[in-house]
Design a protein around this motif. Structure first.
Motif, PDB file in Angstrom:
ATOM      1  N   VAL A  32      36.775  46.656  34.068  1.00 43.58           N
ATOM      2  CA  VAL A  32      36.348  46.855  35.451  1.00 43.58           C
ATOM      3  C   VAL A  32      36.980  48.134  36.000  1.00 43.58           C
ATOM      4  O   VAL A  32      36.295  48.965  36.611  1.00 43.58           O
ATOM      5  N   ARG A  33      38.259  48.314  35.760  1.00 38.77           N
ATOM      6  CA  ARG A  33      38.933  49.541  36.213  1.00 38.77           C
ATOM      7  C   ARG A  33      38.348  50.773  35.515  1.00 38.77           C
ATOM      8  O   ARG A  33      38.123  51.802  36.156  1.00 38.77           O
ATOM      9  N   ALA A  34      38.126  50.669  34.220  1.00 37.76           N
ATOM     10  CA  ALA A  34      37.570  51.803  33.459  1.00 37.76           C
ATOM     11  C   ALA A  34      36.172  52.175  33.943  1.00 37.76           C
ATOM     12  O   ALA A  34      35.758  53.332  33.826  1.00 37.76           O
ATOM     13  N   ALA A  35      35.458  51.209  34.500  1.00 32.10           N
ATOM     14  CA  ALA A  35      34.114  51.466  35.027  1.00 32.10           C
ATOM     15  C   ALA A  35      34.157  52.035  36.444  1.00 32.10           C
ATOM     16  O   ALA A  35      33.116  52.202  37.069  1.00 32.10           O
ATOM     17  N   GLY A  36      35.356  52.312  36.948  1.00 29.08           N
ATOM     18  CA  GLY A  36      35.477  53.020  38.215  1.00 29.08           C
ATOM     19  C   GLY A  36      35.853  52.187  39.424  1.00 29.08           C
ATOM     20  O   GLY A  36      35.791  52.672  40.552  1.00 29.08           O
ATOM     21  N   VAL A  37      36.286  50.937  39.224  1.00 26.99           N
ATOM     22  CA  VAL A  37      36.681  50.104  40.358  1.00 26.99           C
ATOM     23  C   VAL A  37      38.162  50.329  40.649  1.00 26.99           C
ATOM     24  O   VAL A  37      39.002  50.198  39.774  1.00 26.99           O
ATOM     25  N   SER A  38      38.461  50.644  41.915  1.00 29.34           N
ATOM     26  CA  SER A  38      39.858  50.819  42.311  1.00 29.34           C
ATOM     27  C   SER A  38      40.418  49.558  42.959  1.00 29.34           C
ATOM     28  O   SER A  38      41.623  49.342  42.942  1.00 29.34           O
ATOM     29  N   SER A  39      39.545  48.722  43.538  1.00 28.51           N
ATOM     30  CA  SER A  39      40.006  47.446  44.078  1.00 28.51           C
ATOM     31  C   SER A  39      38.834  46.478  44.174  1.00 28.51           C
ATOM     32  O   SER A  39      37.681  46.889  44.327  1.00 28.51           O
ATOM     33  N   TRP A  40      39.157  45.183  44.068  1.00 29.82           N
ATOM     34  CA  TRP A  40      38.154  44.121  44.196  1.00 29.82           C
ATOM     35  C   TRP A  40      38.876  42.904  44.754  1.00 29.82           C
ATOM     36  O   TRP A  40      39.808  42.383  44.132  1.00 29.82           O
ATOM     37  N   THR A  41      38.493  42.486  45.937  1.00 26.19           N
ATOM     38  CA  THR A  41      39.107  41.334  46.596  1.00 26.19           C
ATOM     39  C   THR A  41      38.029  40.305  46.869  1.00 26.19           C
ATOM     40  O   THR A  41      36.906  40.667  47.242  1.00 26.19           O
ATOM     41  N   ILE A  42      38.368  39.027  46.672  1.00 20.85           N
ATOM     42  CA  ILE A  42      37.443  37.931  46.966  1.00 20.85           C
ATOM     43  C   ILE A  42      38.112  37.015  47.981  1.00 20.85           C
ATOM     44  O   ILE A  42      39.245  36.584  47.780  1.00 20.85           O
ATOM     45  N   TRP A  43      37.383  36.720  49.063  1.00 23.08           N
ATOM     46  CA  TRP A  43      37.836  35.751  50.060  1.00 23.08           C
ATOM     47  C   TRP A  43      36.937  34.536  49.966  1.00 23.08           C
ATOM     48  O   TRP A  43      35.761  34.648  49.611  1.00 23.08           O
ATOM     49  N   ARG A  44      37.491  33.362  50.292  1.00 20.27           N
ATOM     50  CA  ARG A  44      36.706  32.129  50.278  1.00 20.27           C
ATOM     51  C   ARG A  44      36.797  31.454  51.635  1.00 20.27           C
ATOM     52  O   ARG A  44      37.868  31.303  52.201  1.00 20.27           O
ATOM     53  N   SER A  45      35.648  31.041  52.158  1.00 21.63           N
ATOM     54  CA  SER A  45      35.565  30.213  53.361  1.00 21.63           C
ATOM     55  C   SER A  45      34.731  29.006  52.972  1.00 21.63           C
ATOM     56  O   SER A  45      33.517  29.122  52.780  1.00 21.63           O
ATOM     57  N   GLY A  46      35.387  27.856  52.802  1.00 24.79           N
ATOM     58  CA  GLY A  46      34.678  26.694  52.260  1.00 24.79           C
ATOM     59  C   GLY A  46      34.212  27.031  50.861  1.00 24.79           C
ATOM     60  O   GLY A  46      35.009  27.407  50.003  1.00 24.79           O
ATOM     61  N   SER A  47      32.923  26.973  50.630  1.00 25.01           N
ATOM     62  CA  SER A  47      32.388  27.326  49.312  1.00 25.01           C
ATOM     63  C   SER A  47      31.784  28.732  49.285  1.00 25.01           C
ATOM     64  O   SER A  47      31.313  29.183  48.250  1.00 25.01           O
ATOM     65  N   GLU A  48      31.822  29.412  50.426  1.00 24.05           N
ATOM     66  CA  GLU A  48      31.265  30.772  50.504  1.00 24.05           C
ATOM     67  C   GLU A  48      32.303  31.782  50.035  1.00 24.05           C
ATOM     68  O   GLU A  48      33.465  31.735  50.449  1.00 24.05           O
ATOM     69  N   LEU A  49      31.891  32.690  49.168  1.00 23.63           N
ATOM     70  CA  LEU A  49      32.776  33.718  48.630  1.00 23.63           C
ATOM     71  C   LEU A  49      32.297  35.089  49.079  1.00 23.63           C
ATOM     72  O   LEU A  49      31.098  35.395  48.994  1.00 23.63           O
ATOM     73  N   PHE A  50      33.224  35.884  49.559  1.00 16.53           N
ATOM     74  CA  PHE A  50      32.909  37.237  50.008  1.00 16.53           C
ATOM     75  C   PHE A  50      33.769  38.211  49.219  1.00 16.53           C
ATOM     76  O   PHE A  50      34.989  38.075  49.177  1.00 16.53           O
ATOM     77  N   HIS A  51      33.114  39.169  48.593  1.00 15.29           N
ATOM     78  CA  HIS A  51      33.771  40.141  47.736  1.00 15.29           C
ATOM     79  C   HIS A  51      33.721  41.508  48.425  1.00 15.29           C
ATOM     80  O   HIS A  51      32.695  41.865  49.008  1.00 15.29           O
ATOM     81  N   LEU A  52      34.794  42.257  48.314  1.00  9.61           N
ATOM     82  CA  LEU A  52      34.791  43.652  48.735  1.00  9.61           C
ATOM     83  C   LEU A  52      35.357  44.448  47.582  1.00  9.61           C
ATOM     84  O   LEU A  52      36.475  44.188  47.129  1.00  9.61           O
ATOM     85  N   LEU A  53      34.551  45.372  47.074  1.00  5.21           N
ATOM     86  CA  LEU A  53      35.048  46.208  46.004  1.00  5.21           C
ATOM     87  C   LEU A  53      34.872  47.662  46.348  1.00  5.21           C
ATOM     88  O   LEU A  53      33.947  48.035  47.065  1.00  5.21           O
ATOM     89  N   GLU A  54      35.799  48.452  45.880  1.00  2.00           N
ATOM     90  CA  GLU A  54      35.739  49.892  46.031  1.00  2.00           C
ATOM     91  C   GLU A  54      35.602  50.466  44.636  1.00  2.00           C
ATOM     92  O   GLU A  54      36.384  50.155  43.740  1.00  2.00           O
ATOM     93  N   CYS A  55      34.553  51.273  44.471  1.00  2.00           N
ATOM     94  CA  CYS A  55      34.273  51.821  43.145  1.00  2.00           C
ATOM     95  C   CYS A  55      33.642  53.196  43.275  1.00  2.00           C
ATOM     96  O   CYS A  55      33.179  53.590  44.350  1.00  2.00           O
ATOM     97  N   GLU A  56      33.609  53.900  42.171  1.00  2.05           N
ATOM     98  CA  GLU A  56      33.004  55.222  42.154  1.00  2.05           C
ATOM     99  C   GLU A  56      31.490  55.120  42.283  1.00  2.05           C
ATOM    100  O   GLU A  56      30.875  55.854  43.044  1.00  2.05           O
ATOM    101  N   ASP A  57      30.884  54.205  41.513  1.00  6.25           N
ATOM    102  CA  ASP A  57      29.419  54.077  41.483  1.00  6.25           C
ATOM    103  C   ASP A  57      29.084  52.643  41.066  1.00  6.25           C
ATOM    104  O   ASP A  57      29.300  52.260  39.918  1.00  6.25           O
ATOM    105  N   TYR A  58      28.562  51.869  42.005  1.00  8.06           N
ATOM    106  CA  TYR A  58      28.301  50.455  41.743  1.00  8.06           C
ATOM    107  C   TYR A  58      27.262  50.257  40.641  1.00  8.06           C
ATOM    108  O   TYR A  58      27.426  49.398  39.777  1.00  8.06           O
ATOM    109  N   GLY A  59      26.206  51.059  40.628  1.00 10.79           N
ATOM    110  CA  GLY A  59      25.205  50.970  39.568  1.00 10.79           C
ATOM    111  C   GLY A  59      25.808  51.216  38.201  1.00 10.79           C
ATOM    112  O   GLY A  59      25.496  50.526  37.231  1.00 10.79           O
ATOM    113  N   ARG A  60      26.692  52.204  38.121  1.00  2.00           N
ATOM    114  CA  ARG A  60      27.376  52.496  36.847  1.00  2.00           C
ATOM    115  C   ARG A  60      28.255  51.325  36.435  1.00  2.00           C
ATOM    116  O   ARG A  60      28.296  50.942  35.258  1.00  2.00           O
ATOM    117  N   LEU A  61      28.965  50.744  37.392  1.00  2.00           N
ATOM    118  CA  LEU A  61      29.805  49.583  37.098  1.00  2.00           C
ATOM    119  C   LEU A  61      28.979  48.477  36.451  1.00  2.00           C
ATOM    120  O   LEU A  61      29.347  47.940  35.408  1.00  2.00           O
TER     121      LEU A  61
END
Length: 103
Positions: A32-61
């Protein structure tokens, strides 16, 4: 670029989902890091999951991870735990949540 995603864990599998994320394989996090991701955080509210990722190019990832054996195994494991899964196909590049407001 920043990408926000939404997935949903099965209500009866929350503990397993969280346990799995305490043991993400180093080979996968390295890829994941090699594909250009500098951070990836997942939050959970009940069963709902919210992800925030910072990357160079999401399509490339997505392209780099889609056929990677360790990711295929991980996604199969997650598919057992999730009602709404993360899409690693090319179509998944459009899966980010739209920005409504920023400060």
């Amino acid at each position: 670029m920043r990408i926000a995603l939404h997935t949903r864990v099965r209500a009866d599998r929350i503990e397993e989902y969280e346990a799995a994320h305490r043991e993400v394989p180093a080979e996968l996090t390295d890829a994941v890091r090699a594909a250009g991701v500098s951070s990836w955080t997942i939050w959970r509210s009940g069963s709902e999951l919210f992800h925030l990722l910072e990357c160079e190019d999401y399509g490339r990832l997505l392209a780099e991870l889609e056929d990677l054996p360790v990711n295929i195994v991980w996604q199969a494991r997650m598919a057992e735990l999730l009602d709404v899964v993360h899409d690693y196909s090319a179509a998944g590049a459009a899966a980010g949540l739209p920005v409504v407001w920023e400060l």
